[in-house]
Design a protein around this motif. Structure first.
Motif, PDB file in Angstrom:
ATOM      1  N   ASP A 176     128.905 -21.411  16.061  1.00  0.00           N
ATOM      2  CA  ASP A 176     129.530 -20.693  17.167  1.00  0.00           C
ATOM      3  C   ASP A 176     128.684 -19.553  17.727  1.00  0.00           C
ATOM      4  OD1 ASP A 176     131.735 -22.303  16.990  1.00  0.00           O
ATOM      5  OD2 ASP A 176     132.908 -20.913  15.783  1.00  0.00           O
TER       6      ASP A 176
ATOM      7  N   TYR B 198     136.113 -28.614  18.202  1.00  0.00           N
ATOM      8  CA  TYR B 198     134.889 -29.390  18.365  1.00  0.00           C
ATOM      9  C   TYR B 198     135.242 -30.857  18.562  1.00  0.00           C
ATOM     10  CZ  TYR B 198     133.469 -25.204  15.791  1.00  0.00           C
ATOM     11  OH  TYR B 198     133.306 -23.911  15.380  1.00  0.00           O
TER      12      TYR B 198
ATOM     13  N   ARG C 108     123.849 -30.482  19.554  1.00  0.00           N
ATOM     14  CA  ARG C 108     123.455 -29.184  20.107  1.00  0.00           C
ATOM     15  C   ARG C 108     122.968 -28.220  19.030  1.00  0.00           C
ATOM     16  NH1 ARG C 108     127.801 -25.296  20.446  1.00  0.00           N
ATOM     17  NH2 ARG C 108     129.830 -26.149  19.832  1.00  0.00           N
TER      18      ARG C 108
ATOM     19  N   ASP D 137     128.537 -31.957  18.294  1.00  0.00           N
ATOM     20  CA  ASP D 137     128.498 -30.494  18.303  1.00  0.00           C
ATOM     21  C   ASP D 137     127.578 -29.983  17.197  1.00  0.00           C
ATOM     22  OD1 ASP D 137     130.707 -29.584  20.285  1.00  0.00           O
ATOM     23  OD2 ASP D 137     131.655 -31.156  19.085  1.00  0.00           O
TER      24      ASP D 137
END
Length: 305
Positions: A217, A3, A110, A65
């Protein structure tokens, strides 16, 4: 690096430290938003914010991230009107602020994982509570959780996936709970608390961090997730496990009346001990997440290492 950037709002406490340690070898940069400056440690940097107003810190969210919001006053206190207001404000104000600033960003995080609590469910000794069939409870602690999650989810962020993580009692050597239980056992006071039949929904610290990484993930994951081990135990059984691990053959029990006296003296509430939290991480299990510490015996032994 797996990341580029991880942001931990209110990440200067115990759980934030656990997450920072987990991700420091996986991310190029870890940003901790805290009220006081701290010297950088490798790729872990602290940026000052007040949790109430936008400022230069907002730029740190760009392209992240993952954003994890851990803000919230410790509930281990007496529920006076002043403390109640601080418990609400310390959760709702930073969450609403993050919603406002992320809404205005061109390149927002995100995924945003917002801390919540497994105490949102009712006192349960009859059946486990999961995300789909669990019953939301009543009382002050539940109202805090409901308001917290409502504030979190009320703003839709099309470019940012949202998850409310309903975390149980986190076990770890430096956690808020285990050292206290250990001291009770060490001085021969580690018997059952109340009638000992109340369930304890626990999770080992490493599995919290692994669950956060797993949710990051898995792009299909969103909404509320219970973050507890799949094998809850009754209070009497947990105290027995700790006594055995410590080599302490006896443990005096603490009846409800004694807990109420003790709670008043040390400034806490008996609800934190006596509420039966029988909670299951059904969504994590159904999606294939594997707990490294599914049994409390292994978690306790690891806490003592």
């Amino acid at each position: 690096m797996k990341y580029q950037k991880i942001v931990l709002a209110g990440g200067n406490g115990y759980l934030g430290t656990v997450l920072a340690e987990h991700f420091k070898t996986l991310a190029a940069e870890i940003i901790i938003l805290a009220r006081r400056p701290v010297s950088p440690k490798g790729n872990i940097k602290t940026v000052v914010w007040d949790g109430k107003t936008a400022g230069d810190w907002v730029a740190q969210l760009t392209g992240a991230d993952l954003l994890v919001n851990l803000c919230g006053k410790n509930v281990n206190c007496r529920y006076t009107e002043k403390n109640k207001q601080e418990i609400f404000d310390s959760r709702l104000i930073p969450t609403a602020l993050l919603n406002r600033v992320v809404t205005e960003m061109e390149n927002p995080p995100r995924i945003w994982i917002n801390s919540s609590s497994a105490t949102i469910y009712r006192h349960a000794e009859d059946r486990p509570q999961d995300e789909l069939t669990g019953d939301i409870g009543e009382g002050f602690s539940v109202e805090v959780c409901k308001a917290w999650e409502h504030t979190f989810f009320e703003t839709e962020l099309p470019a940012t996936r949202k998850i409310a993580l309903r975390i149980g009692i986190v076990l770890g050597k430096e956690s808020a709970v285990f050292p206290r239980l250990y001291n009770l056992v060490k001085f021969g006071l580690g018997g059952k608390q109340g009638d000992g039949e109340q369930y304890v929904n626990w999770i080992y610290e490493q599995d919290v961090a692994r669950a956060v990484e797993w949710l990051l993930d898995n792009p299909e994951a969103n909404g509320a997730f219970n973050c507890v081990a799949p094998n809850p135990v009754k209070n009497a059984d947990m105290m027995r496990v700790i006594r055995k691990a410590c080599g302490m053959p006896i443990g005096l029990p603490a009846p409800k009346w004694l807990l109420e006296v003790g709670a008043a003296i040390i400034g806490t509430e008996t609800e934190l001990i006596l509420k039966s939290r029988w909670v299951m991480p059904q969504r994590l299990l159904d999606a294939g997440f594997e707990f490294r510490y599914p049994n409390v015996e292994d978690a306790i032994i690891n806490c003592l290492k």
